[in-house]
Design a protein around this motif. Structure first.
Motif, mmCIF file in Angstrom:
data_model
loop_
_atom_site.group_PDB
_atom_site.id
_atom_site.type_symbol
_atom_site.label_atom_id
_atom_site.label_comp_id
_atom_site.label_asym_id
_atom_site.label_seq_id
_atom_site.Cartn_x
_atom_site.Cartn_y
_atom_site.Cartn_z
ATOM 1 N N PHE A 362 0.864 -1.168 0.000
ATOM 2 C CA PHE A 362 0.000 0.000 0.000
ATOM 3 C C PHE A 362 0.908 1.227 0.000
ATOM 4 C CE2 PHE A 362 -3.107 2.869 2.350
ATOM 5 C CZ PHE A 362 -3.917 3.055 1.235
ATOM 6 N N LYS A 363 0.884 1.973 -1.098
ATOM 7 C CA LYS A 363 1.858 3.037 -1.324
ATOM 8 C C LYS A 363 1.966 4.032 -0.170
ATOM 9 C CE LYS A 363 3.246 6.555 -4.687
ATOM 10 N NZ LYS A 363 2.945 7.194 -5.989
ATOM 11 N N PRO A 364 0.841 4.554 0.386
ATOM 12 C CA PRO A 364 0.989 5.512 1.493
ATOM 13 C C PRO A 364 1.746 4.940 2.685
ATOM 14 C CG PRO A 364 -1.227 5.601 0.597
ATOM 15 C CD PRO A 364 -0.566 4.415 -0.042
ATOM 16 N N LEU A 365 1.511 3.665 3.017
ATOM 17 C CA LEU A 365 2.216 3.060 4.151
ATOM 18 C C LEU A 365 3.674 2.795 3.828
ATOM 19 C CD1 LEU A 365 -0.505 0.549 5.447
ATOM 20 C CD2 LEU A 365 0.062 2.816 6.334
ATOM 21 N N VAL A 366 3.948 2.384 2.585
ATOM 22 C CA VAL A 366 5.343 2.173 2.183
ATOM 23 C C VAL A 366 6.099 3.497 2.220
ATOM 24 C CG1 VAL A 366 6.861 1.471 0.289
ATOM 25 C CG2 VAL A 366 4.797 0.152 0.779
ATOM 26 N N SER A 367 5.435 4.559 1.801
ATOM 27 C CA SER A 367 6.061 5.883 1.807
ATOM 28 C C SER A 367 6.364 6.357 3.224
ATOM 29 C CB SER A 367 5.146 6.895 1.102
ATOM 30 O OG SER A 367 4.890 6.507 -0.235
ATOM 31 N N GLN A 368 5.587 5.831 4.191
ATOM 32 C CA GLN A 368 5.808 6.204 5.591
ATOM 33 C C GLN A 368 6.879 5.360 6.266
ATOM 34 O OE1 GLN A 368 1.989 6.085 7.566
ATOM 35 N NE2 GLN A 368 1.023 7.425 6.039
ATOM 36 N N GLY A 369 7.495 4.448 5.504
ATOM 37 C CA GLY A 369 8.617 3.679 6.053
ATOM 38 C C GLY A 369 8.385 2.191 6.167
ATOM 39 N N GLU A 370 7.179 1.703 5.847
ATOM 40 C CA GLU A 370 6.916 0.262 5.951
ATOM 41 C C GLU A 370 7.393 -0.452 4.680
ATOM 42 O OE1 GLU A 370 2.875 -0.516 7.096
ATOM 43 O OE2 GLU A 370 2.940 0.869 8.796
#
Length: 398
Positions: A362-370
């Protein structure tokens, strides 16, 4: 009758034994893991139908099918039709047995007031004396689906959850633990225009509301607690959309108006009726179909070739020196999919929210460091068809 002893020893008696082991063995495992200990919580559709169906297919394919090679069929014919009949004769009594064991093992727990349920050992059936139903603050969930072999049916479904309290004074909050579920449905033709479907949907809702308002929901002899199922998910969705949307760990009941002792009906007898009818059909097939003496001799010596293309394909999935990583990846994907299934997250379809919880990309979560989601998402799939297609592609690419 020629080769009568071979018909019994090679064909019919093994069929009877396998059917007996399937019915008794699977029913015991269902009772022990899902009903008695509740170590495994799975949607009841999978427990009662999907899993027995897959086990039946495997037993027919790997145990019964090799023995059918002794049959002498007309040129160009195979044993597929016979395998289907055998599978049906094994599956039906197994499915009926699951329905019976689920109903039979539940005991009726008598409680004076509804809050006493949480203080008593868990039960499936309840007889409640005093309670209050808040029919003015119900939860409602509307949905629709398409069904039929050619998607010719369009279905309206309405789930209504009625809050159940001790007294009317307990309705001052925004949560409720106990609910009664009521289900309404209507089927129309899927070929109708969108405007006509919309009109009929409004008619359905009006009819359902009229029926709801004229029903005395306090009129029941006992309550049955819903198992994990699509219906329970529908009622939970209704609760989350209602006035008491803050409700957590809810228990939803279905009303019964017949006597508790009559809940089993003739289910137990039909286990034996279906088994007897199916066994008779299979016996007649084995009795009158021609046998090949040469194949009988080879089968007794263990030299009759009974492997199929599928077995040869499955052997390729065993990791070996020149084909190592691909089988391991396939096994890991299948293992994780089965673990999600056995813990109740779906089989034909896994919800996006559940996939996200276990590591979907999930792009927003990956962008947050996940960043780890880029790896974990490789092993997650949205359902049986999804993983089947992906694993076939992985196998051939690998």
């Amino acid at each position: 009758m020629n080769h009568f002893s071979e018909r019994l020893q090679i064909l019919f008696l093994p069929y009877l034994l396998v059917t007996l082991l399937l019915v008794l063995g699977y029913t015991f495992l269902n009772w022990f893991f899902c009903i008695n200990t509740q170590w495994v919580v799975i949607n009841e559709m999978y427990i009662d139908f999907i899993i027995p169906m897959f086990i039946t297919i495997l037993l027919v394919y790997f145990v019964i099918r090799p023995r059918l090679h002794i049959l002498q069929l007309a040129p160009g014919k195979d044993t597929f039709g016979i395998q289907v009949l055998i599978a049906i004769s094994m599956f039906i009594p197994t499915a009926i047995a699951q329905n019976y064991i689920d109903k039979a093992t539940g005991t009726l727990t008598e409680v004076h007031r509804i809050p006493e349920i949480s203080k008593l050992p868990e039960s499936k059936y309840y007889d409640v004396d005093l309670f209050y139903l808040d029919t003015n603050h119900i939860g409602m969930y509307k949905t629709s689906s398409v069904s039929g072999k050619h998607s010719q049916h369009f279905n309206f479904e309405l789930y209504i959850a009625i809050p159940m309290f001790n007294t009317a004074k307990d309705t001052n909050g925004f949560a409720c633990k106990y609910w009664i579920g009521e289900y309404y449905s209507k089927q129309i033709s899927n070929s109708l225009s969108p405007d006509e479907k919309s009109r009929l949907a409004n008619v359905f809702l009006q009819e359902s509301e009229r029926q709801f308002r004229t029903t005395n929901f306090s009129n029941f002899t006992y309550l049955e607690k819903f198992r994990k199922s699509d219906d329970l998910e529908g009622y939970e969705a209704a609760i989350s959309r209602g006035f008491y949307a803050d409700s957590k760990d809810v228990i939803v009941f279905i009303r019964h108006q017949e006597a508790f002792e009559s809940r089993l009906g003739t289910t137990f007898e039909w286990i034996f009726y279906s088994w007897g009818i199916g066994s008779l059909v299979v016996f007649l097939i084995f009795l009158f179909v021609k046998l090949n003496p040469t194949r009988i001799a080879k089968y007794k010596k263990g030299t009759l070739k009974t492997k199929s293309d599928l077995e040869d394909f499955l052997i390729l999935l065993i990791p070996r020196k020149d084909f190592l990583i691909t089988p391991i990846l396939i096994h890991l994907n299948v293992l994780i999919f089965l673990l999600l299934f056995f813990f109740g997250y779906g089989f034909m379809h896994v919800k996006g929210g559940d996939l996200l919880r276990f590591g979907a990309n999930f792009k927003p979560l990956v962008s947050q460091g996940e960043i780890w989601r880029l790896l974990s998402s490789i092993f997650l799939h949205g359902g049986f068809i999804h993983i089947l297609m992906n694993m076939l592609a992985l196998f051939f690419a690998g």
